[in-house]
Motif scaffolding. Sequence first.
Motif, PDB file in Angstrom:
ATOM      1  N   THR A  28       6.129  38.320  73.534  1.00  0.00           N
ATOM      2  CA  THR A  28       6.533  39.360  72.580  1.00  0.00           C
ATOM      3  C   THR A  28       6.743  38.850  71.153  1.00  0.00           C
ATOM      4  OG1 THR A  28       7.488  40.707  74.338  1.00  0.00           O
ATOM      5  CG2 THR A  28       8.254  41.136  72.106  1.00  0.00           C
ATOM      6  N   PRO A  29       7.425  37.757  70.908  1.00  0.00           N
ATOM      7  CA  PRO A  29       7.586  37.303  69.517  1.00  0.00           C
ATOM      8  C   PRO A  29       6.250  37.020  68.820  1.00  0.00           C
ATOM      9  CG  PRO A  29       9.100  36.117  70.941  1.00  0.00           C
ATOM     10  CD  PRO A  29       8.191  36.907  71.830  1.00  0.00           C
ATOM     11  N   PHE A  30       5.311  36.456  69.534  1.00  0.00           N
ATOM     12  CA  PHE A  30       4.010  36.160  68.934  1.00  0.00           C
ATOM     13  C   PHE A  30       3.219  37.431  68.640  1.00  0.00           C
ATOM     14  CE2 PHE A  30       5.006  32.312  71.423  1.00  0.00           C
ATOM     15  CZ  PHE A  30       5.075  31.426  70.369  1.00  0.00           C
ATOM     16  N   VAL A  31       3.294  38.405  69.508  1.00  0.00           N
ATOM     17  CA  VAL A  31       2.599  39.677  69.287  1.00  0.00           C
ATOM     18  C   VAL A  31       3.209  40.411  68.100  1.00  0.00           C
ATOM     19  CG1 VAL A  31       2.124  41.942  70.291  1.00  0.00           C
ATOM     20  CG2 VAL A  31       1.811  39.899  71.661  1.00  0.00           C
ATOM     21  N   LEU A  32       4.526  40.414  67.997  1.00  0.00           N
ATOM     22  CA  LEU A  32       5.187  41.061  66.863  1.00  0.00           C
ATOM     23  C   LEU A  32       4.845  40.365  65.548  1.00  0.00           C
ATOM     24  CD1 LEU A  32       8.717  41.868  68.318  1.00  0.00           C
ATOM     25  CD2 LEU A  32       6.860  43.463  67.832  1.00  0.00           C
ATOM     26  N   LEU A  33       4.817  39.064  65.552  1.00  0.00           N
ATOM     27  CA  LEU A  33       4.461  38.298  64.358  1.00  0.00           C
ATOM     28  C   LEU A  33       3.013  38.567  63.949  1.00  0.00           C
ATOM     29  CD1 LEU A  33       5.845  36.259  62.505  1.00  0.00           C
ATOM     30  CD2 LEU A  33       4.841  34.458  63.889  1.00  0.00           C
ATOM     31  N   LEU A  34       2.134  38.605  64.904  1.00  0.00           N
ATOM     32  CA  LEU A  34       0.723  38.908  64.630  1.00  0.00           C
ATOM     33  C   LEU A  34       0.564  40.328  64.099  1.00  0.00           C
ATOM     34  CD1 LEU A  34      -2.216  37.934  64.836  1.00  0.00           C
ATOM     35  CD2 LEU A  34      -2.270  38.915  67.123  1.00  0.00           C
ATOM     36  N   SER A 145       7.940  36.826  53.959  1.00  0.00           N
ATOM     37  CA  SER A 145       8.818  36.166  52.995  1.00  0.00           C
ATOM     38  C   SER A 145       9.957  35.422  53.705  1.00  0.00           C
ATOM     39  CB  SER A 145       9.375  37.183  52.000  1.00  0.00           C
ATOM     40  OG  SER A 145      10.133  38.159  52.676  1.00  0.00           O
ATOM     41  N   TYR A 146      10.380  35.937  54.861  1.00  0.00           N
ATOM     42  CA  TYR A 146      11.408  35.239  55.639  1.00  0.00           C
ATOM     43  C   TYR A 146      10.878  33.950  56.262  1.00  0.00           C
ATOM     44  CZ  TYR A 146      14.171  39.463  55.209  1.00  0.00           C
ATOM     45  OH  TYR A 146      14.868  40.527  54.713  1.00  0.00           O
ATOM     46  N   LEU A 147       9.583  33.872  56.411  1.00  0.00           N
ATOM     47  CA  LEU A 147       8.982  32.667  56.982  1.00  0.00           C
ATOM     48  C   LEU A 147       8.654  31.619  55.915  1.00  0.00           C
ATOM     49  CD1 LEU A 147       6.601  34.348  59.572  1.00  0.00           C
ATOM     50  CD2 LEU A 147       8.806  33.263  59.995  1.00  0.00           C
ATOM     51  N   GLY A 148       8.991  31.930  54.656  1.00  0.00           N
ATOM     52  CA  GLY A 148       8.823  30.936  53.599  1.00  0.00           C
ATOM     53  C   GLY A 148       7.577  31.097  52.756  1.00  0.00           C
ATOM     54  N   PHE A 149       6.824  32.169  52.927  1.00  0.00           N
ATOM     55  CA  PHE A 149       5.643  32.368  52.098  1.00  0.00           C
ATOM     56  C   PHE A 149       6.088  32.785  50.693  1.00  0.00           C
ATOM     57  CE2 PHE A 149       3.824  32.698  56.288  1.00  0.00           C
ATOM     58  CZ  PHE A 149       2.598  32.074  56.138  1.00  0.00           C
ATOM     59  N   PRO A 150       5.488  32.226  49.631  1.00  0.00           N
ATOM     60  CA  PRO A 150       5.918  32.562  48.270  1.00  0.00           C
ATOM     61  C   PRO A 150       5.359  33.910  47.816  1.00  0.00           C
ATOM     62  CG  PRO A 150       4.086  31.042  48.193  1.00  0.00           C
ATOM     63  CD  PRO A 150       4.435  31.219  49.650  1.00  0.00           C
ATOM     64  N   GLN A 151       5.769  34.321  46.619  1.00  0.00           N
ATOM     65  CA  GLN A 151       5.250  35.555  46.024  1.00  0.00           C
ATOM     66  C   GLN A 151       3.748  35.424  45.821  1.00  0.00           C
ATOM     67  OE1 GLN A 151       7.280  37.138  42.539  1.00  0.00           O
ATOM     68  NE2 GLN A 151       5.315  37.346  41.534  1.00  0.00           N
ATOM     69  N   LEU A 152       3.041  36.507  46.015  1.00  0.00           N
ATOM     70  CA  LEU A 152       1.586  36.523  45.903  1.00  0.00           C
ATOM     71  C   LEU A 152       1.216  37.232  44.604  1.00  0.00           C
ATOM     72  CD1 LEU A 152      -1.113  36.018  47.413  1.00  0.00           C
ATOM     73  CD2 LEU A 152      -0.844  38.274  48.395  1.00  0.00           C
ATOM     74  N   ASN A 153       0.354  36.610  43.793  1.00  0.00           N
ATOM     75  CA  ASN A 153      -0.135  37.238  42.567  1.00  0.00           C
ATOM     76  C   ASN A 153      -1.576  37.676  42.775  1.00  0.00           C
ATOM     77  OD1 ASN A 153       2.199  36.904  40.988  1.00  0.00           O
ATOM     78  ND2 ASN A 153       1.660  34.785  40.603  1.00  0.00           N
ATOM     79  N   LEU A 154      -1.814  38.975  42.620  1.00  0.00           N
ATOM     80  CA  LEU A 154      -3.160  39.521  42.756  1.00  0.00           C
ATOM     81  C   LEU A 154      -3.781  39.609  41.360  1.00  0.00           C
ATOM     82  CD1 LEU A 154      -2.390  42.424  45.244  1.00  0.00           C
ATOM     83  CD2 LEU A 154      -3.293  40.171  45.779  1.00  0.00           C
ATOM     84  N   THR A 155      -4.873  38.901  41.140  1.00  0.00           N
ATOM     85  CA  THR A 155      -5.549  38.883  39.845  1.00  0.00           C
ATOM     86  C   THR A 155      -6.903  39.552  39.987  1.00  0.00           C
ATOM     87  OG1 THR A 155      -4.429  36.837  39.271  1.00  0.00           O
ATOM     88  CG2 THR A 155      -6.378  37.401  37.985  1.00  0.00           C
TER      89      THR A 155
END
Length: 165
Positions: A28-34, A145-155
């Motif tokens: 279940t945790p892996f399916v929810l994350l996916l 964002s809780y997993l540590g991914f930074p802000q994403l800039n769309l250019t």
Amino acid sequence: MLTALKQILQRFKRDDDGAVLVEMTLVTPFVLLLSAGVFEFGNILNTRMLLDAGVRDAARYMARCSSDWDTCSGLAKNLAVNGAVTGGSARVTGWTVGEVTIIKSFSTQAVDPTTGTEFYLSTTANVDVVQVSTTFPYANLGLWSYLGFPQLNLTVFHQERVLGW
């Protein structure tokens, strides 16, 4: 005593009760994350496509506008952000006209020297080009964002040959 222990272990081997519960607990945790990743990627892609459509519309408008530069660029920025020259509603929440950049340049090369590809159909070698670009900070990554991914800039940018002026 050993035979009693053997019988208990044999019964335990044959007992399937609770196996599904254990498997679901592990999966279940892996399916929810996916699933969260798929939904968030879909939102990012949708935002990118809306930005691209806005920038493309603004570049096309600027390429054909017959008024002065300041008037046309203000209207084009509003067209990019709100989907209409005046008024309209925001294409992307949080995207402002201040984040849209419009640059007019003078292309002295209408043909790529390495491939011979013609950039702009023109009878002259010099072509006026307008480029509209934006960088949008996509800050809300949700679970990511809780997993540590930074802000994403769309250019995004789009370039058009100027036909007006």
